[in-house]
Design an enzyme around this catalytic site. Structure first.
Site, PDB file in Angstrom:
ATOM      1  N   MET A   1      30.526  59.776  19.880  1.00  0.00           N
ATOM      2  CA  MET A   1      31.652  60.356  20.624  1.00  0.00           C
ATOM      3  C   MET A   1      32.011  59.462  21.815  1.00  0.00           C
ATOM      4  O   MET A   1      32.701  59.891  22.740  1.00  0.00           O
ATOM      5  CB  MET A   1      31.305  61.771  21.100  1.00  0.00           C
ATOM      6  CG  MET A   1      31.082  62.732  19.929  1.00  0.00           C
ATOM      7  SD  MET A   1      31.451  64.444  20.313  1.00  0.00           S
ATOM      8  CE  MET A   1      30.314  64.739  21.650  1.00  0.00           C
ATOM      9  N   GLY A   2      31.520  58.225  21.808  1.00  0.00           N
ATOM     10  CA  GLY A   2      31.884  57.289  22.867  1.00  0.00           C
ATOM     11  C   GLY A   2      31.108  57.515  24.150  1.00  0.00           C
ATOM     12  O   GLY A   2      30.052  58.154  24.142  1.00  0.00           O
TER      13      GLY A   2
ATOM     14  N   HIS B   1      23.023  54.686  22.281  1.00  0.00           N
ATOM     15  CA  HIS B   1      23.922  54.279  21.192  1.00  0.00           C
ATOM     16  C   HIS B   1      23.630  52.825  20.787  1.00  0.00           C
ATOM     17  O   HIS B   1      23.643  52.489  19.599  1.00  0.00           O
ATOM     18  CB  HIS B   1      25.384  54.373  21.642  1.00  0.00           C
ATOM     19  CG  HIS B   1      25.840  55.746  22.023  1.00  0.00           C
ATOM     20  ND1 HIS B   1      26.072  56.127  23.332  1.00  0.00           N
ATOM     21  CD2 HIS B   1      26.123  56.851  21.275  1.00  0.00           C
ATOM     22  CE1 HIS B   1      26.482  57.377  23.370  1.00  0.00           C
ATOM     23  NE2 HIS B   1      26.519  57.846  22.142  1.00  0.00           N
TER      24      HIS B   1
ATOM     25  N   GLY C   1      20.186  59.444  16.292  1.00  0.00           N
ATOM     26  CA  GLY C   1      19.128  59.444  17.303  1.00  0.00           C
ATOM     27  C   GLY C   1      18.233  60.671  17.197  1.00  0.00           C
ATOM     28  O   GLY C   1      18.697  61.774  16.927  1.00  0.00           O
TER      29      GLY C   1
ATOM     30  N   ARG D   1      26.437  62.633  28.960  1.00  0.00           N
ATOM     31  CA  ARG D   1      26.655  63.668  29.979  1.00  0.00           C
ATOM     32  C   ARG D   1      25.901  63.379  31.277  1.00  0.00           C
ATOM     33  O   ARG D   1      26.140  64.056  32.278  1.00  0.00           O
ATOM     34  CB  ARG D   1      26.247  65.045  29.442  1.00  0.00           C
ATOM     35  CG  ARG D   1      27.196  65.566  28.370  1.00  0.00           C
ATOM     36  CD  ARG D   1      26.919  67.015  28.018  1.00  0.00           C
ATOM     37  NE  ARG D   1      27.969  67.589  27.209  1.00  0.00           N
ATOM     38  CZ  ARG D   1      27.948  67.697  25.869  1.00  0.00           C
ATOM     39  NH1 ARG D   1      26.896  67.268  25.198  1.00  0.00           N
ATOM     40  NH2 ARG D   1      28.961  68.231  25.227  1.00  0.00           N
TER      41      ARG D   1
HETATM   42  P1  AMP Z   1      26.951  61.191  20.737  1.00  0.00           P
HETATM   43  O1  AMP Z   1      27.903  60.099  21.094  1.00  0.00           O
HETATM   44  O2  AMP Z   1      26.331  61.864  21.910  1.00  0.00           O
HETATM   45  O3  AMP Z   1      27.521  62.140  19.713  1.00  0.00           O
HETATM   46  O4  AMP Z   1      25.723  60.485  20.000  1.00  0.00           O
HETATM   47  C1  AMP Z   1      25.914  59.617  18.912  1.00  0.00           C
HETATM   48  C2  AMP Z   1      24.565  59.232  18.363  1.00  0.00           C
HETATM   49  O5  AMP Z   1      23.783  58.604  19.375  1.00  0.00           O
HETATM   50  C3  AMP Z   1      23.743  60.435  17.866  1.00  0.00           C
HETATM   51  O6  AMP Z   1      23.088  60.076  16.656  1.00  0.00           O
HETATM   52  C4  AMP Z   1      22.756  60.646  18.984  1.00  0.00           C
HETATM   53  O7  AMP Z   1      21.547  61.258  18.561  1.00  0.00           O
HETATM   54  C5  AMP Z   1      22.502  59.214  19.421  1.00  0.00           C
HETATM   55  N1  AMP Z   1      21.959  59.180  20.783  1.00  0.00           N
HETATM   56  C6  AMP Z   1      22.500  59.760  21.904  1.00  0.00           C
HETATM   57  N2  AMP Z   1      21.676  59.569  22.970  1.00  0.00           N
HETATM   58  C7  AMP Z   1      20.610  58.864  22.517  1.00  0.00           C
HETATM   59  C8  AMP Z   1      19.427  58.361  23.121  1.00  0.00           C
HETATM   60  N3  AMP Z   1      19.157  58.537  24.420  1.00  0.00           N
HETATM   61  N4  AMP Z   1      18.548  57.680  22.358  1.00  0.00           N
HETATM   62  C9  AMP Z   1      18.786  57.481  21.021  1.00  0.00           C
HETATM   63  N5  AMP Z   1      19.894  57.935  20.394  1.00  0.00           N
HETATM   64  C10 AMP Z   1      20.793  58.614  21.119  1.00  0.00           C
END
Ligand code: AMP
Length: 280
Positions: free
Chosen positions: A29-30, A36, A146, A186
């Protein structure tokens, strides 16, 4: 890096790619950070071509959640992706994902109603819809998720198995700040003092791990210790503390099984943060 912001252009590009090449896919989601980046690194190592998508999916947010204020930093994200060596950045439009003639992959599973699913009923149906739609468009050989979002990872694995997607789901360890705080888009909502409070989340999980290692078997005792540890900080309020068996995601109320997932969701100044540890 090629930036593609329409479905039709993406489909033309995808059709031009030889089926002998392995496409790795990282949906996001950027507001990208090092968490990421770890997923992207995994894809760059394992796949021939890496596609990253950025789509802030409105359907996985509840009515009173932060969809409209969710951080959007596309220019900065582009720079990060470009210097990492990503091949394709896909920025789908809302209509590309949710046009009326697109059938979503409806998937309801017991797993999606546990833990995060209890606190955020829109979340997993929204995630499953968008990820299944993106999988159908991108057609990757492998996709990276993740462990920070443990339940999401488990559910996507289920979806791939049940739905027969020929895609390998590759889990990636949680990337943390030096304080132990799990990186999250966040986190930028947090003030300096709230960031210090937030570092207590992982510390409380480490305490749980240490109790488990030293033979504590009563889930109630462990959850209570986590709670005590968190609530000494008045900035923290607890949404849930959970210990579930990994094989069925059922909450453990008595003696802990193995392996388990210990998860915590808290609010700090209105910001909802989650973290977890897997323990065998
Ligand atoms: P999001 O952009 O928050 O939807 O996350 C996209 C991907 O990044 C998802 O697979 C999350 O689990 C992964 N992700 C987000 N934060 C972390 C982190 N601190 N360590 C590893 N993967 C992460």
């Amino acid at each position: 890096m090629k930036i593609i912001s329409s479905l039709s252009e993406f489909l033309v590009w995808r059709a031009s790619i030889s089926s002998s090449l392995k496409v790795g896919f990282v949906p996001t989601m950027g507001a990208l950070h090092n968490g990421h980046a770890a997923l992207i690194k995994g894809s760059l190592n394992e796949a021939d071509i890496t596609v990253v998508s950025i789509f802030v999916n409105p359907k996985q947010f509840g009515e009173n959640e932060d969809f409209s204020s969710y951080p959007r930093t596309v220019e900065k994200d582009c720079d990060l992706l470009q210097s990492a060596g990503v091949d394709i950045l896909f920025l789908p439009q809302y209509e590309d994902i949710y046009s009326d003639d697109v059938k979503s992959f409806a998937f309801e599973h017991f797993f999606s109603r546990q833990l995060e699913g209890k606190s955020r009923p829109n979340f997993f149906p929204g995630v499953v819809n968008v990820v299944s739609r993106l999988f159908n468009i991108v057609k990757p050989s492998m996709s990276f998720f993740g462990k920070k979002d443990a339940q999401q990872l488990i559910l996507i694995n289920k979806m791939v198995n049940v739905g027969g997607f020929p895609i390998k789901i590759i889990p990636v360890e949680t990337i943390r700040e030096p304080s132990g705080l799990a990186m999250s888009s966040r986190n930028i909502y947090l003030s300096k003092s709230q960031t210090i409070s937030a570092s207590k989340i992982y510390k409380s999980l480490l305490l749980a791990e240490s109790l488990l290692k030293h033979g504590e078997k009563d889930a109630r005792v462990i959850k209570n210790e986590i709670k005590k540890n968190l609530l000494v900080d008045p900035a923290i309020s607890v949404d849930y503390i959970s210990i579930v068996c990994l094989n069925d995601l059922k909450e453990v109320s008595g003696e802990v099984c193995s392996p388990v997932l210990v998860s915590v969701a808290v609010y700090i100044g209105g910001v909802r943060l989650i973290d977890n540890i897997f323990y065998e």
